[in-house]
Design an enzyme around this catalytic site. Structure first.
Site, PDB file in Angstrom:
ATOM      1  N   GLN A   1       3.055 -33.376  23.906  1.00 12.59           N
ATOM      2  CA  GLN A   1       1.828 -33.011  23.195  1.00 12.59           C
ATOM      3  C   GLN A   1       1.761 -31.519  22.879  1.00 12.59           C
ATOM      4  O   GLN A   1       0.961 -31.103  22.040  1.00 12.59           O
ATOM      5  CB  GLN A   1       0.599 -33.397  24.031  1.00 12.59           C
TER       6      GLN A   1
ATOM      7  N   THR B   1      24.668 -45.541  18.622  1.00 13.03           N
ATOM      8  CA  THR B   1      24.769 -44.945  17.292  1.00 13.03           C
ATOM      9  C   THR B   1      23.515 -44.143  16.978  1.00 13.03           C
ATOM     10  O   THR B   1      22.399 -44.623  17.185  1.00 13.03           O
ATOM     11  CB  THR B   1      24.972 -46.059  16.238  1.00 13.03           C
TER      12      THR B   1
ATOM     13  N   CYS C   1      -1.316 -45.272  25.280  1.00  6.65           N
ATOM     14  CA  CYS C   1      -0.241 -45.941  26.002  1.00  6.65           C
ATOM     15  C   CYS C   1      -0.759 -46.795  27.138  1.00  6.65           C
ATOM     16  O   CYS C   1      -0.095 -47.701  27.595  1.00  6.65           O
ATOM     17  CB  CYS C   1       0.739 -44.908  26.535  1.00  6.65           C
TER      18      CYS C   1
END
Ligand code: PMP
Length: 386
Positions: free
Chosen positions: A181, A242, A328
């Site tokens: 943040q 990747t 969250c």
């Protein structure tokens, strides 16, 4: 004026147009695998990744080769905690963190406890600040890591990074900070602040979702980590898989823009959150600030409004997108662990609202937001008084 008004920039931010423009060619024209450098397709992709690595490093005054790309800050935090715990197991088994950390640190720490490590969770005061003496007192000969977030995602309280860094260094303990943040909003300097590991996420700074990084110091001291994801040995063997080239390019551009524009945007955000708080105070009886009055993120405001239940309050707000706590943990109806840690009790945790201003906002929207919230509080309180 655009409605609804978005004031939840701590949850996520939109991709900035310059960021999107930088990313687009890497989905189609320059689609090579950055690890397949034997031909031009892969070489160009790898060149773009290295440019982005330098841009991300510059935001925190790190070296490009100290940046490990991950899927976001959740993964970066996990890599820091599990990576250090495993790699330094012969040195010690003790970690120091704080009760107001993001779940990506707290739940990783809990898992480490389950696996036999020891964790000290430092308490905070009414502003969400840790006590540096408690940090010192918690260190034992077996301590290997201190993990303290740079800025809290709910209440915006900033940590004294340089002080913690100094204490950690004096005791030969590694210092990790979750700067998800903070980065791009306040200056961060891993050398001056003696930070050894630092987590970043692109989508909090107008980059794309699903890309982040862990800064891993390579000298004085050289930090060693055990990987969490095994495979082709990408990212110096610390994070196989990747590379997400478009995401990395976007992250790089977002970091570059944040670095260049922070000094002009932060005072604007500070003025908005200051006005927001003053406006709410003028119109709503009993509004109180959660978090530190000055040592706080410029774009954060978290307030307690007596007599409201924040979840129901927000559900009824159609023109304004704000939050009760961290997105969250919004799946749970538990009161915010951060507001609870401030020591004011459950009512405050259930009656708090988080505003996060950002690039999508205007000064007019700040005034409208004040009115929307004040009018709804007045309506709810009138019902209660009947
Ligand atoms: N740490 C903090 C402080 C956060 O605010 C967030 C995002 N809510 C994370 C970690 C997780 O970041 P990401 O979404 O990139 O996994």
């Amino acid at each position: 004026m655009q409605r609804p008004i978005y004031m939840d920039h701590h949850a996520t931010t939109p991709v900035e147009p310059r960021v999107l423009a930088a990313m687009l060619p890497y989905f189609t024209d320059v689609f090579g695998n950055a690890a397949s450098k034997d031909h031009d397709f892969g070489y160009q992709a790898s060149q773009a990744v290295e440019r982005a690595r330098a841009q991300v490093a510059a935001l925190i005054n790190a070296r490009p080769d100290e940046i490990i790309f991950t899927s976001g800050a959740t993964e970066a935090n996990n890599l820091a905690l599990f990576g250090v715990a495993e790699r330094y197991a012969d040195k010690g088994d003790h970690i120091i963190t704080c009760v107001t950390e993001h779940k990506a640190v707290l739940d990783a720490a809990k898992r480490l406890e389950y696996l036999g490590k020891r964790v000290t969770y430092l308490r905070v005061d009414q502003y969400g600040c840790i006590d540096l003496d408690e940090v010192r007192a918690a260190i034992t000969p077996k301590t290997i890591l201190i993990s303290i977030m740079a800025a809290n995602n709910e209440i915006g309280t900033l940590a004294p990074l340089a002080d913690i860094g100094r204490i950690a260094r004096e005791h030969g303990v590694l210092f990790h900070t979750d700067a998800t943040q903070a980065a791009g909003y306040i200056p961060i300097d891993v050398h001056q602040q003696q930070i050894d590991l630092l987590s970043l996420s692109a989508h909090k700074m107008y980059g794309p979702k699903g890309i982040g990084a862990l800064y891993v110091r390579r000298s004085n001291p050289r930090v060693r980590l055990a990987p969490m994801i095994y495979g082709g040995g990408h990212e110096r063997g610390l994070r196989s898989g990747t590379l997400n080239v478009p995401g990395i390019v976007g992250f790089g551009m977002a970091a570059e823009i944040a670095r260049r524009e922070m000094a002009t945007l932060a005072p604007q955000y500070r003025a908005w959150t200051t006005r927001l708080f003053a406006g709410l105070q003028e119109r709503i009886e009993g509004v109180a600030l959660n978090g530190h009055p000055t040592e706080r993120l410029p774009h954060n405001l978290n307030v307690y409004i007596p007599q409201i239940e924040s979840r129901a309050f927000i559900a009824g707000l159609h023109d304004l997108a704000i939050a009760t706590g961290s997105a969250c943990t919004s799946a749970s109806v538990e009161p915010s662990h951060v507001i609870m840690a401030l020591g004011f009790g459950e009512e405050r945790a259930h009656g708090s609202l988080r505003f996060g201003v950002g690039r999508t906002n205007t000064s007019d929207q700040i005034e409208v937001a004040i009115s929307i919230v004040a009018e709804r509080v007045a309506k709810l309180r009138a019902l209660l008084a009947r």
